[in-house]
Enzyme design. Structure first.
Site: not given
Ligand code: B4P
Length: 189
Positions: A135, A146
Site C-alpha cells: 500500500r 498517520r
C-alpha cells in the site's frame, strides 16, 4: 445484541481485520471508509483522484468529501439491519455530521469499540503489511505521520463518545481470535 457500532483505533490496530470478523457474527454490514477510498483510487473515479492526494501523504481526506460519501452509503438498503463503521468518524466534525445523519433516521449508536495497541507494534504491523500488500501509505515516514494525525485528531472523537458512555476499550494485542473474542465479550457486557 448491538447493531449500530463504530470501531475506532490507530492505524494498524486491527480495525479492518476485526470489522470483517465481527460483522459476520452479528449479521450487520461493515463499512470501511478506507476501503471505499481505495476502491475509488483503483477505479480512478473523481472521488478516488481527490482522496489519493491526501491518503498518499497519510493525511485525512477532507471532511466534506468523507461525510457525503458516508451519508450516501448509510442510505443504502443493506444498512437497515445495522452497521459497523470502520475508520469513521475520525474528526469531531465527522462525529457531529454522523449525529445529524442518525438523528434524521431516528437512530442511535449502540457502542464504540476502541482498539488499542502500542506504537511499536503498530509500526511493525504496518511495515509487515507493506511487504505483503504494497500500500502506498505504508512506508515508515507516512506511517509515523498517520499515527500523529490520529493522535491529534481522533483523541477528541474518543473523548466525545466516552462522555456518552459508549466506549468499550479492547486490547488489540494478541492472536486474531483472542481479540475477536474480547470484542464480542465487550459488546455483550
Ligand atoms: P484505513 O484504511 O482505515 O487504514 P488504517 O488506519 O491503516 O487501518 P486498517 O483497518 O487498514 O488496518 P488494520 O488496523 O486492520 O485508512 C487509510 C487512509 O484513508 C487514512 O490514512 C485516510 O487518508 C483515509 N481515511 C479513511 N477513513 C477516513 C476518514 N473517516 N476521514 C478522513 N480520511 C479517512 O490492520 C493493519 C495490519 O495489522 C494488517 O496487516 C493486519 O493483518 C495486521 N493485524 C491486525 N490485527 C493483528 C493482530 N492481532 N496481530 C498481528 N497483526 C495484526
Amino acid at each position: 445484541m448491538t447493531k449500530r457500532l463504530l470501531i475506532v483505533g490507530p492505524p494498524g490496530s486491527g480495525k479492518g481485520t476485526q470489522a470483517a470478523r465481527i460483522t459476520e457474527g452479528l449479521g450487520v454490514v461493515a463499512i470501511s471508509t478506507g476501503d471505499i477510498f481505495r476502491a475509488n483510487v483503483k477505479e480512478m473515479t473523481p472521488l478516488g483522484i481527490e482522496a489519493k492526494k491526501y491518503m498518499d501523504r497519510g493525511d485525512y481526506v477532507p471532511d466534506s468529501v468523507t461525510n457525503s460519501m458516508v451519508e450516501d452509503r448509510l442510505a443504502q438498503d443493506d444498512v437497515k439491519d445495522g452497521f459497523l463503521l470502520d475508520g469513521y468518524p475520525r474528526t469531531v466534525a465527522q462525529v457531529e455530521f454522523l449525529d445529524g445523519v442518525l438523528k434524521a433516521k431516528g437512530q442511535d449508536l449502540d457502542a464504540v469499540i476502541l482498539l488499542t495497541a502500542d506504537e511499536d507494534e503498530l509500526v511493525k504491523r504496518l511495515l509487515k503489511r507493506a511487504e505483503i500488500e504494497g500500500r502506498d501509505d505504508d512506508t515508515e515516514d507516512v506511517i509515523r505521520h498517520r499515527l500523529s494525525v490520529y493522535k491529534e485528531q481522533t483523541a477528541d472523537v474518543v473523548a466525545a463518545y466516552r462522555d456518552r458512555g459508549l466506549v468499550r476499550e479492547v486490547d488489540g494485542l494478541g492472536e486474531l481470535d483472542e481479540v475477536t473474542a474480547r470484542i464480542m465479550d465487550a459488546l455483550k457486557a
